[in-house]
Design a protein around this motif. Structure first.
Motif, short mmCIF file in Angstrom:
data_model
loop_
_atom_site.label_atom_id
_atom_site.label_comp_id
_atom_site.label_asym_id
_atom_site.label_seq_id
_atom_site.Cartn_x
_atom_site.Cartn_y
_atom_site.Cartn_z
N GLY A 14 0.86 -1.20 0.00
CA GLY A 14 0.00 0.00 0.00
C GLY A 14 0.89 1.24 0.00
O GLY A 14 2.08 1.17 -0.38
N THR A 15 0.35 2.35 0.47
CA THR A 15 1.15 3.58 0.53
C THR A 15 2.40 3.34 1.38
O THR A 15 3.51 3.76 1.02
CB THR A 15 0.31 4.73 1.13
N ALA A 16 2.23 2.62 2.50
CA ALA A 16 3.38 2.39 3.40
C ALA A 16 4.44 1.54 2.71
O ALA A 16 5.63 1.87 2.75
CB ALA A 16 2.91 1.72 4.69
N GLY A 43 -5.64 -6.42 -1.79
CA GLY A 43 -5.78 -4.98 -2.09
C GLY A 43 -5.31 -4.11 -0.94
O GLY A 43 -4.74 -4.60 0.05
N ALA A 50 -4.98 12.89 1.96
CA ALA A 50 -4.64 14.26 2.36
C ALA A 50 -3.31 14.20 3.10
O ALA A 50 -3.10 13.32 3.94
CB ALA A 50 -5.71 14.84 3.26
N ILE A 179 0.70 -13.90 1.54
CA ILE A 179 1.52 -14.51 2.60
C ILE A 179 0.62 -15.45 3.39
O ILE A 179 -0.41 -15.03 3.94
CB ILE A 179 2.10 -13.43 3.55
N CYS A 209 4.26 -3.87 6.40
CA CYS A 209 3.39 -2.83 5.83
C CYS A 209 2.08 -3.48 5.41
O CYS A 209 1.49 -3.13 4.38
CB CYS A 209 4.07 -2.18 4.62
N GLY A 211 -0.79 -3.30 6.75
CA GLY A 211 -2.01 -2.58 7.14
C GLY A 211 -2.53 -3.04 8.49
O GLY A 211 -1.77 -3.56 9.32
N ALA A 237 -15.34 4.01 9.47
CA ALA A 237 -15.40 5.04 8.43
C ALA A 237 -16.13 4.44 7.24
O ALA A 237 -16.12 3.21 7.04
CB ALA A 237 -14.00 5.48 8.02
N ILE A 306 -15.02 0.81 6.60
CA ILE A 306 -13.69 0.40 7.09
C ILE A 306 -13.75 0.46 8.62
O ILE A 306 -14.15 1.48 9.17
CB ILE A 306 -12.60 1.39 6.58
N VAL A 324 5.50 -0.29 9.75
CA VAL A 324 5.35 1.04 9.14
C VAL A 324 3.94 1.12 8.57
O VAL A 324 3.47 0.19 7.92
CB VAL A 324 6.40 1.25 8.02
N SER A 336 -4.70 14.36 9.02
CA SER A 336 -3.91 13.79 7.90
C SER A 336 -2.48 13.44 8.32
O SER A 336 -1.52 13.82 7.64
CB SER A 336 -3.85 14.76 6.72
N ILE A 342 4.27 7.47 8.32
CA ILE A 342 4.97 6.49 7.48
C ILE A 342 6.35 7.06 7.12
O ILE A 342 7.39 6.42 7.28
CB ILE A 342 4.16 6.21 6.18
#
Ligand code: FAD
Length: 492
Positions: A14-16, A43, A50, A179, A209, A211, A237, A306, A324, A336, A342
């Motif tokens: 992901g972003t991390a 996913g 932000a 995994i 990472c 999540g 959320a 979520i 992370v 944000s 991260i």
């Protein structure tokens, strides 16, 4: 003898995961062999768009061209966050990234403003901040001298794609797969990841990472989690993307509702929307209905719920594994700060990277620094919920009366009594952020610093008027935010 570290496995993309891979390969790629494993089937969390200004520093380190980045991620500029209905229903303020007024050696600008306000010669606190005025007028430009302090709104999946390209160019190997289990050495250190396909990825050092799952740090290493729901009760959320119906604004909107708050993040091509809420006071169905009622534009995605638990992992670095991103904890998205954490996690790890072997002292230092940083951010977020005049719903009555950490209690009391606020070492949010939010939420100090009385009233009036005029002028002469983006991205 300590074992040197050469082979690094990043679990999760992901972003991390991709921020870590891009940075690590760019800065230590010559001495490390980095592999990232991710699963398209699982996913990513798909939100988190932000950011805050320090991201620019990471991009400089990565030598990421800003215009190319803007075009590749459909990004817009961000000058702050508009907090609507937080102090009370119908009352708004902006927490901007800029500097408000001018401080002096003894005290911050708020002390001059407070006296001016009492004397009726000061206008709204935000009138002394160019970034705030530019945000309100939908203006933006990057200026070489005395430029605005800014960050971005970005498309998280496009950002991960861009970082992936960079990471792969610097030698990161990507493995697609799920995994299935984690192998350990006799001493409890991680040895390898076994994928569904039967492939094993062995490493000397692992970065989790994955999540909220925390596959390595929690499921394999059982590190433990400090739960902060008693201070930050939102645990759900619902997110949805819509077609943009107007030119993008240069700030995030955070609109408080009965049992939480709604975000609006404007990108070039779409808007990211979501509602953060507390399941004790609002059901998922009700949240979905409330969010859909309060957004404009055609839906581009199905609303998605979520679930999360606010808090932090008991150790961010445990044995040969560092967490992370969301695997290390989650405060909540109000200011944000997640992508920033991260970035901080990666930089801190690179500063202490155990190339010659893992030291318990490094682990201790890393964990202490991280905890300290995260706890100060946590206090800043709690402030928004706790200091409010809202008593209209059970959620807001709970937030206003809930116990808060002593560290935050002290800051609130100090500010109330004296107007003073101090940034502690290595703290993310500076004095100006604390002042904007404390006053925005309705805290007015009882006193200002006596040094202000050394300035005669007519001088104070001229001082305030000059800063106000300069701030207004700086904002006024800027181009429209949307025009600037079009021009800037076309030039790339
Ligand atoms: P994820 O995106 O969940 O990625 C996990 C990765 O691990 C994925 O690639 C997944 O495929 C992989 N994975 C998991 N299990 C396995 C497995 N078994 N095998 C292989 N791969 C696996 N942050 C901000 O800075 N600004 C914001 O505005 C903001 N808003 C947010 C709003 C909400 C509602 C939430 C929940 C978060 C928000 N965040 C925000 C936080 C931000 O979304 C995250 O910090 C960021 O997306 C990083 O997530 P991640 O990479 O840690 O996890």
């Amino acid at each position: 003898m300590k074992q040197s570290i050469n082979k690094v496995i990043i679990a999760g993309g992901g972003t991390a995961g991709w921020m870590t891979a891009a940075t690590m390969s760019k800065l230590l790629g010559n001495v490390l062999d980095v592999t990232l494993v991710e699963s398209e089937q699982i996913g990513t969390v798909g939100v988190g768009e932000a950011t805050i200004p320090p991201l620019l520093t990471l991009h400089q380190l990565l030598k990421l061209n800003e215009q190319e980045f803007m075009a590749a991620t459909q990004a817009t500029f961000k000058l702050g966050i508009s907090f609507e209905n937080w102090k009370d229903v119908g009352e708004d303020y902006i927490h901007s990234f800029g500097t408000t007024g001018k401080d002096c050696w003894a005290c911050g600008f708020q002390h001059f403003w407070l006296k001016g306000h009492q004397k009726g010669i000061a206008s709204r606190y935000g009138d002394y901040c160019p970034e705030l005025l530019a945000a309100e007028q939908n203006k933006f430009a990057i200026q070489p001298k005395q430029g605005l302090n800014y960050a971005y709104h970005l498309d998280a999946s496009l950002y991960a794609k861009l970082l992936r390209q960079m990471a792969e160019q610097h030698g990161v190997k990507r493995v697609e797969g799920k995994i299935a289990s984690v192998q350990k050495h006799d001493n409890g250190y991680l040895k390898g990841l076994i994928l569904d396909s039967g492939q094993t990825l062995e490493g000397d050092f692992f970065i989790d990472c994955t999540g909220f799952r925390g596959l390595l740090i929690e499921q394999a290493l059982h590190t433990g989690y400090d739960d902060w729901t008693h201070w930050l009760p939102c645990d759900s959320a619902i997110a949805v993307q819509t077609q943009a119906t107007r030119a993008p604004i240069p700030y995030t909107r955070s609109i408080a509702h009965e049992s939480g708050w709604q975000w609006q993040i404007p990108l070039q091509h779409r808007v990211g929307n979501g509602l953060v809420y507390c399941s004790r006071y609002q059901s998922d169905d009700d949240a979905r209905e409330q969010l859909l009622k309060n957004i404009q534009g055609e839906l581009r995605t199905e609303p998605r719920v979520i679930k999360f638990q606010t808090g932090q992992r008991r150790q961010h670095w445990n044995k040969n594994c560092v967490a992370v991103g969301l695997s290390s904890g989650f405060i909540e998205p109000l200011e944000s700060t997640s992508i920033h954490l991260i970035q901080r996690g990666i930089i801190r790890l690179l500063q202490m990277f155990p190339l010659n072997g893992i030291s318990e002292h490094d682990i201790k230092e890393f964990n202490q620094q991280t905890e300290h940083e995260v706890e100060n951010i946590r206090d800043f977020i709690i402030l928004h919920y706790h200091v409010t005049e809202r008593r209209d719903t059970p959620f807001w009555r709970h937030c206003a009366s809930m116990p808060i950490p002593d560290s935050l209690k002290h800051r609130i009391e100090l500010f109330k009594e004296t107007g003073r606020v101090f940034k502690v070492p290595n703290e993310l949010f500076a004095e100006n952020s604390w002042v904007q939010v404390m006053m925005g939420q309705g805290l007015t100090p009882q006193a200002y610093h006596p040094i202000v009385d050394h300035m005669p009233d007519h001088e104070l009036e001229a001082f305030l008027a000059q800063i106000k005029a300069q701030s207004a002028h700086r904002a006024q002469q800027l181009p429209e935010h949307a025009d600037f983006i079009n021009h800037y991205c076309k030039a790339s």
